[in-house]
Design an enzyme around this catalytic site. Structure first.
Site, mmCIF file in Angstrom:
data_model
loop_
_atom_site.group_PDB
_atom_site.id
_atom_site.type_symbol
_atom_site.label_atom_id
_atom_site.label_comp_id
_atom_site.label_asym_id
_atom_site.label_seq_id
_atom_site.Cartn_x
_atom_site.Cartn_y
_atom_site.Cartn_z
ATOM 1 N N CYS A 342 0.823 -1.213 0.000
ATOM 2 C CA CYS A 342 0.000 0.000 0.000
ATOM 3 C C CYS A 342 0.862 1.271 0.000
ATOM 4 C CB CYS A 342 -1.012 -0.046 1.140
ATOM 5 S SG CYS A 342 -2.539 0.739 0.639
ATOM 6 N N HIS A 426 -4.083 -5.166 0.452
ATOM 7 C CA HIS A 426 -3.690 -5.779 1.728
ATOM 8 C C HIS A 426 -3.759 -7.306 1.719
ATOM 9 C CE1 HIS A 426 -3.120 -2.072 3.917
ATOM 10 N NE2 HIS A 426 -4.062 -1.586 3.109
ATOM 11 N N GLU A 428 -2.552 -9.209 3.838
ATOM 12 C CA GLU A 428 -2.646 -9.692 5.220
ATOM 13 C C GLU A 428 -4.057 -9.560 5.783
ATOM 14 O OE1 GLU A 428 -1.934 -6.694 4.397
ATOM 15 O OE2 GLU A 428 -2.922 -5.388 5.839
HETATM 16 N N1 LIG Z 1 -3.309 1.740 3.310
HETATM 17 C C1 LIG Z 1 -2.377 2.553 2.863
HETATM 18 O O1 LIG Z 1 -1.191 2.344 3.023
HETATM 19 C C2 LIG Z 1 -2.850 3.823 2.232
HETATM 20 C C3 LIG Z 1 -1.798 4.553 1.453
HETATM 21 C C4 LIG Z 1 -2.141 6.012 1.192
HETATM 22 N N2 LIG Z 1 -2.324 6.690 2.437
HETATM 23 C C5 LIG Z 1 -3.389 6.136 0.333
HETATM 24 O O2 LIG Z 1 -4.423 6.533 0.811
HETATM 25 O O3 LIG Z 1 -3.360 5.807 -0.840
#
Ligand SMILES: NC(=O)CC[C@H](N)C(=O)O
Length: 454
Positions: A342, A426, A428
């Protein structure tokens, strides 16, 4: 459907729940039913239990000028943040209902859950109000095991209906008490469908949530219009301040891939940009020894620890607002296998020469289909991001490995020449889906191939 079944059971005096063993891989078993408001016997019989609320005592004012009256739970006060909607509606378990003295099994309930506790404790939601599109929230309360970080970093919670009953074998307290203790505001009895449609149409909006009658609508509107989440470093507020070792793996009863455990161990340095605990548990379950380091931990110090691999975690806010983190990632490229999740993926994209952009309303939910180009499979995934890497800005050699099938955005990258792999979503995910869990094995395989290549 599930909650209707539960309400039927709650309101039927001759029904009780069996203290079943939890189904394997499930965190859920019904043994008690706690009600946050007493059900009158009349209400119980007719299904018209008196509700514990009467009047709207909170307002959500959006920057587009719309005002949403609602009822408050959790903390009171005034809070500004970006409103995002989360479509999680996944995970269910089946329970036997046993009726009367003869204990005949009369049916089963599919008990629905959304992972709201994991969402509340995901540091990537810092600065945001999470609006749940699932209309019924709170029915499993909160427990000691499902925390994804040390605290709730989000701005607040917006839901349609707050469960009046809390029922779960692991429940330690009600959602309302949990939020109040952590000073997090929540509202319910608000038209979440209407707000979601607005966000889908017009894009993410800044909002102000307030329980303070003394503040005028105009004041709250001005507050929402003078705040922005773009260009702000939110990582440094949520990251740990000192390095620490992580040893906990997924509990054996809940591990769905334990046959893949590695006998060899690999040393991983995990950069904490707002890391979710389940990333660490999954790495530990796949046989990694982990040291978690702060977001500003110098690359040279990481290399001194002689890691087999480095993980760049998820994290809140705008990825283009943290050049210091991109510089650390860049310094490590090619020196050690790396895996970004992410925010980590977005930092890797920038370190490789690419750019990120803000999406219209982002992806937040446990039901996003992703095309894994490497093996041709479609994985259902949990996602939480407002930004994405623009593949057109990436240099030659960088491969797009995953595509989000809802909108075609880049959901994963690889740069084999530098032992780089990353996912925008994600793998996980807790409570799931688990389709992408095997990417942790891929990371272990990458570390293994580099370690034993020499
Ligand atoms: N879950 C995250 O790592 C989000 C990454 C970043 N803050 C976004 O909104 O794209």
């Amino acid at each position: 459907m599930a909650t209707q079944g539960l309400n039927f059971a709650l309101n039927n005096p001759s029904t009780f729940f069996a203290p079943n063993k939890p189904p394997r891989h499930s965190k859920f078993r019904i043994v008690t039913v706690k009600c946050s408001a007493p059900l009158s016997s009349e209400g119980a019989a007719t299904g018209l239990a008196e509700r514990p609320w009467n009047v709207a005592n909170a307002r959500l004012v959006l920057e587009d000028g719309s005002i949403w009256r609602a009822k408050s739970f959790g903390a009171s006060g005034t809070q500004v943040g970006e409103v995002v909607f989360n479509t999680s509606l996944t995970g269910f378990s089946e329970y036997e209902i046993i009726l009367g003295v003869r204990e005949a099994v009369v049916g089963r309930i599919s008990y629905e859950l959304t992972g709201y506790q994991e969402i509340l404790t995901d540091p990537s939601y810092a600065g945001q109000f999470v609006l749940m599109t699932n209309p019924h929230i709170g029915n499993t309360g909160v427990n000691f095991d499902d925390e994804e970080s040390r605290q709730c970093f989000l701005a607040g919670l917006v839901i349609r209906s707050l469960s009046i009953g809390t029922s779960n074998w692991r429940c330690a307290e009600t959602l309302g008490n949990y939020l109040a203790e952590r000073n997090i505001m929540g509202i319910y009895d608000v038209d979440t469908r209407a707000i979601t449609r607005r966000l889908r149409q017009d894009g993410s909006l800044i909002g102000v949530l307030s329980t303070e009658e003394s503040k005028s609508d105009q004041e709250l509107l001005e507050m929402s219009r003078s705040w922005d989440i773009v260009g702000i470093d939110l990582i440094s507020d949520v990251s740990c301040k000192e390095p620490f070792e992580w040893v906990e793996s997924t509990k054996p009863d809940w591990d769905f891939n334990n046959h893949e455990r590695n006998s060899k161990t690999y040393r991983v340095i995990a950069y904490d940009f707002g890391i979710k605990h389940n990333i660490l548990r999954r790495l530990a379950s796949y046989g990694c020894q982990i040291i978690v380091v702060p977001s500003t931990w110098p690359a040279s110090e990481t290399l001194k620890l002689k890691p087999d691999g480095v993980l760049f975690s998820n994290g809140p806010g705008d990825p283009s607002a943290v050049p210091y983190a991109v510089a650390i990632v860049k310094e490590l490229l090619g020196k050690v296998p790396v895996f970004g999740i992410c925010m980590g993926h977005q930092l890797l994209g920038q370190a490789l020469g690419g750019k990120t952009f803000k999406m219209k309303f982002g992806h937040h939910g446990g039901n996003h289909p992703v095309h894994n180009i490497q093996n041709g499979r479609v994985e259902i995934s949990a996602q939480n991001h407002n930004y994405a890497v623009d593949p057109a800005t990436l240099p030659k050699g960088v491969e797009v490995t995953h595509i989000n099938l809802n909108d075609g955005t880049c959901a994963g990258l690889a740069y084999p020449a530098l032992n780089v792999m990353s996912l925008q979503y994600h793998p996980e995910a807790s409570p799931g889906p688990h389709d992408s869990d095997c990417v942790f094995r891929d990371f272990v395989e990458l570390m293994k191939s580099v370690k034993y290549r020499a």
